[in-house]
Design an enzyme around this catalytic site. Structure first.
Site, PDB file in Angstrom:
ATOM      1  N   TYR A 124       8.307  -8.539  11.114  1.00 42.49           N
ATOM      2  CA  TYR A 124       8.100  -7.568  10.030  1.00 42.49           C
ATOM      3  C   TYR A 124       9.315  -6.651   9.869  1.00 42.49           C
ATOM      4  CZ  TYR A 124       5.847  -3.882   7.293  1.00 42.49           C
ATOM      5  OH  TYR A 124       5.546  -2.966   6.325  1.00 42.49           O
ATOM      6  N   ALA A 143      -0.704  -6.572  -5.909  1.00 40.76           N
ATOM      7  CA  ALA A 143      -1.437  -5.592  -6.721  1.00 40.76           C
ATOM      8  C   ALA A 143      -2.915  -5.463  -6.352  1.00 40.76           C
ATOM      9  CB  ALA A 143      -1.314  -5.956  -8.199  1.00 40.76           C
ATOM     10  N   SER A 160       9.780  -0.392   4.397  1.00 44.28           N
ATOM     11  CA  SER A 160       8.964   0.230   5.444  1.00 44.28           C
ATOM     12  C   SER A 160       9.861   0.997   6.395  1.00 44.28           C
ATOM     13  CB  SER A 160       8.230  -0.870   6.238  1.00 44.28           C
ATOM     14  OG  SER A 160       7.641  -0.334   7.406  1.00 44.28           O
ATOM     15  N   LYS A 198      11.861  -6.361   6.640  1.00 47.34           N
ATOM     16  CA  LYS A 198      12.011  -5.135   5.842  1.00 47.34           C
ATOM     17  C   LYS A 198      13.436  -4.595   5.909  1.00 47.34           C
ATOM     18  CE  LYS A 198       7.766  -4.775   4.244  1.00 47.34           C
ATOM     19  NZ  LYS A 198       7.432  -4.756   2.817  1.00 47.34           N
ATOM     20  N   ASN A 244       1.568 -16.648  -5.738  1.00 46.71           N
ATOM     21  CA  ASN A 244       2.023 -16.752  -4.350  1.00 46.71           C
ATOM     22  C   ASN A 244       3.527 -16.517  -4.367  1.00 46.71           C
ATOM     23  OD1 ASN A 244       2.801 -17.375  -1.802  1.00 46.71           O
ATOM     24  ND2 ASN A 244       2.070 -19.492  -1.832  1.00 46.71           N
ATOM     25  N   ALA A 286      12.382  -7.129  10.859  1.00 47.42           N
ATOM     26  CA  ALA A 286      13.542  -7.903  10.390  1.00 47.42           C
ATOM     27  C   ALA A 286      13.432  -8.158   8.888  1.00 47.42           C
ATOM     28  CB  ALA A 286      13.648  -9.217  11.154  1.00 47.42           C
TER      29      ALA A 286
HETATM   30  N1  LIG Z   1       0.115   0.482   4.664  1.00 48.93           N
HETATM   31  C1  LIG Z   1       1.203   0.886   5.319  1.00 48.93           C
HETATM   32  O1  LIG Z   1       1.126   1.688   6.279  1.00 48.93           O
HETATM   33  C2  LIG Z   1       2.562   0.405   4.918  1.00 48.93           C
HETATM   34  C3  LIG Z   1       3.674   1.044   5.491  1.00 48.93           C
HETATM   35  C4  LIG Z   1       4.946   0.616   5.122  1.00 48.93           C
HETATM   36  C5  LIG Z   1       5.083  -0.419   4.217  1.00 48.93           C
HETATM   37  N2  LIG Z   1       3.989  -1.031   3.685  1.00 48.93           N
HETATM   38  C6  LIG Z   1       4.223  -2.126   2.747  1.00 48.93           C
HETATM   39  O2  LIG Z   1       3.507  -1.869   1.566  1.00 48.93           O
HETATM   40  C7  LIG Z   1       3.196  -3.097   0.909  1.00 48.93           C
HETATM   41  C8  LIG Z   1       1.725  -3.095   0.552  1.00 48.93           C
HETATM   42  O3  LIG Z   1       0.966  -3.082   1.762  1.00 48.93           O
HETATM   43  P1  LIG Z   1      -0.513  -2.482   1.866  1.00 48.93           P
HETATM   44  O4  LIG Z   1      -0.526  -1.573   3.030  1.00 48.93           O
HETATM   45  O5  LIG Z   1      -0.996  -2.022   0.534  1.00 48.93           O
HETATM   46  O6  LIG Z   1      -1.297  -3.786   2.350  1.00 48.93           O
HETATM   47  P2  LIG Z   1      -2.436  -4.674   1.658  1.00 48.93           P
HETATM   48  O7  LIG Z   1      -2.779  -5.725   2.655  1.00 48.93           O
HETATM   49  O8  LIG Z   1      -3.511  -3.786   1.170  1.00 48.93           O
HETATM   50  O9  LIG Z   1      -1.655  -5.316   0.424  1.00 48.93           O
HETATM   51  C9  LIG Z   1      -0.778  -6.377   0.548  1.00 48.93           C
HETATM   52  C10 LIG Z   1      -1.089  -7.353  -0.565  1.00 48.93           C
HETATM   53  O10 LIG Z   1      -0.092  -8.400  -0.582  1.00 48.93           O
HETATM   54  C11 LIG Z   1      -0.759  -9.579  -0.960  1.00 48.93           C
HETATM   55  N3  LIG Z   1      -0.014 -10.762  -0.546  1.00 48.93           N
HETATM   56  C12 LIG Z   1       0.211 -11.196   0.715  1.00 48.93           C
HETATM   57  N4  LIG Z   1       0.896 -12.357   0.669  1.00 48.93           N
HETATM   58  C13 LIG Z   1       1.104 -12.652  -0.631  1.00 48.93           C
HETATM   59  C14 LIG Z   1       1.732 -13.715  -1.313  1.00 48.93           C
HETATM   60  N5  LIG Z   1       2.285 -14.757  -0.642  1.00 48.93           N
HETATM   61  N6  LIG Z   1       1.796 -13.689  -2.664  1.00 48.93           N
HETATM   62  C15 LIG Z   1       1.234 -12.652  -3.344  1.00 48.93           C
HETATM   63  N7  LIG Z   1       0.602 -11.636  -2.770  1.00 48.93           N
HETATM   64  C16 LIG Z   1       0.539 -11.632  -1.425  1.00 48.93           C
HETATM   65  C17 LIG Z   1      -2.102  -9.508  -0.240  1.00 48.93           C
HETATM   66  O11 LIG Z   1      -3.077 -10.372  -0.814  1.00 48.93           O
HETATM   67  C18 LIG Z   1      -2.453  -8.037  -0.383  1.00 48.93           C
HETATM   68  O12 LIG Z   1      -3.282  -7.796  -1.501  1.00 48.93           O
HETATM   69  C19 LIG Z   1       3.597  -4.198   1.893  1.00 48.93           C
HETATM   70  O13 LIG Z   1       4.861  -4.720   1.524  1.00 48.93           O
HETATM   71  C20 LIG Z   1       3.720  -3.468   3.210  1.00 48.93           C
HETATM   72  O14 LIG Z   1       4.631  -4.099   4.082  1.00 48.93           O
HETATM   73  C21 LIG Z   1       2.728  -0.650   4.022  1.00 48.93           C
END
Ligand SMILES: NC(=O)c1ccc[n+]([C@@H]2O[C@H](COP(=O)([O-])OP(=O)(O)OC[C@H]3O[C@@H](n4cnc5c(N)ncnc54)[C@H](O)[C@@H]3O)[C@@H](O)[C@H]2O)c1
Length: 252
Positions: free
Chosen positions: A149, A17, A136, A153, A55, A151
């Site tokens: 990654y 979040a 994703s 997703k 976590n 794998a």
């Molecule tokens: N940004 C993109 O282009 C994109 C595309 C496809 C999918 N996604 C997916 O969207 C989701 C959000 O990604 P985002 O782009 O907002 O990235 P982001 O880095 O802004 O957010 C990811 C968040 O996950 C938290 N996190 C990581 N490990 C954690 C853990 N062990 N426990 C709790 N929290 C943890 C991080 O602290 C971070 O705040 C992810 O699952 C990502 O794979 C993102």
């Protein structure tokens, strides 16, 4: 649309979040009347909701976060969004076991642990609910440096369907939202300028996604309007999965 109160009377927990997409999901659920507990491994600078450190890789931390959420919100959560995720770049030839485990444990095991905890509590309370997993486009399109990654997703897409099937009779719906490239400027998951420029050029709708593009579809999947949808995956990717713009016409 965001000012309706579709989610009044519900209680939501969102992982990841503090991140770009997770924060937009917290905002939209909050704006539409849900009390939300925002969970992340990193504290947010400012948040419109309650915040709990979590976590997702650690079961004890997951149980603690759900206990805290229940105390803060006054009952079991009936909306869970799994947005925590890691997307580092590691070519296979140099990928360490630690890097592999970190990505799989966060993106896949993490969603298993939170979803199981969520479902156990809802079933015990005999209440309906819904889960949305952020997967994703990489789940079915390989890209160099992203084997772990992709794998994780791809497996999360299947985990979505497995949870959907096993909890359908308890009225817990489980769906996925599969984003293409979304611009978030993440400190946890930094992307090079060259990569961002290259990937943006491949998007048919000619722009990167915004966290809000994703959050709107997540909200739709949590609404009563989608109460016959479970085990589904919605692409929010500006058309990226439809095909490639890289090829010219095949005639001379
Ligand atoms: N940004 C993109 O282009 C994109 C595309 C496809 C999918 N996604 C997916 O969207 C989701 C959000 O990604 P985002 O782009 O907002 O990235 P982001 O880095 O802004 O957010 C990811 C968040 O996950 C938290 N996190 C990581 N490990 C954690 C853990 N062990 N426990 C709790 N929290 C943890 C991080 O602290 C971070 O705040 C992810 O699952 C990502 O794979 C993102």
């Amino acid at each position: 649309m965001e000012h309706t109160l579709d989610f009044a009377g519900h209680r939501a927990l969102v992982t990841g979040a503090t991140g770009g997409i997770g924060a937009a999901i917290v905002d939209i659920l909050t704006a539409r009347g849900a009390p939300v507990v925002a969970c992340d491994a990193r504290k947010a600078e400012a948040t419109s909701s309650w915040f709990v450190l979590l976590n997702v890789r650690d079961q004890a931390s997951v149980i603690q976060a759900f206990d805290r959420a229940e105390n803060l919100l006054g009952g079991v959560c009936d909306i869970l969004v799994n947005a925590a995720g890691l997307y580092p770049s590691d070519p296979l030839i140099e990928m360490t076991e630690e890097a592999w485990d970190r990505v799989l444990d966060t993106n896949l095991k993490g969603a298993f642990l939170t979803s199981q905890q969520f479902c156990r509590r809802l079933v015990a309370a005999d209440r309906a609910g819904c889960i949305v997993n952020i997967t994703s486009g990489s789940a079915d399109r390989a890209r160099v440096g992203a084997a772990h990654y992709s794998a994780s997703k791809a497996a999360l897409e299947m985990l979505t369907r497995s949870f959907a099937l096993e909890f359908a009779s308890q009225r817990i719906r489980v769906n996925a939202v599969s984003p293409g490239y979304v611009q978030v400027g993440s400190a946890v998951n930094p992307l090079s300028t060259a990569y961002v420029e290259a990937i943006t050029r491949t998007i048919p709708l000619a722009r990167a996604g915004t966290p809000r593009d994703v959050a709107r579809v997540v909200a739709f999947l949590c609404e009563d309007a989608s109460d016959w949808i479970t085990g589904a995956s919605y692409r929010v990717d500006g058309g990226s999965h439809a095909g490639t713009l890289a090829l010219p016409l095949s005639r001379d």
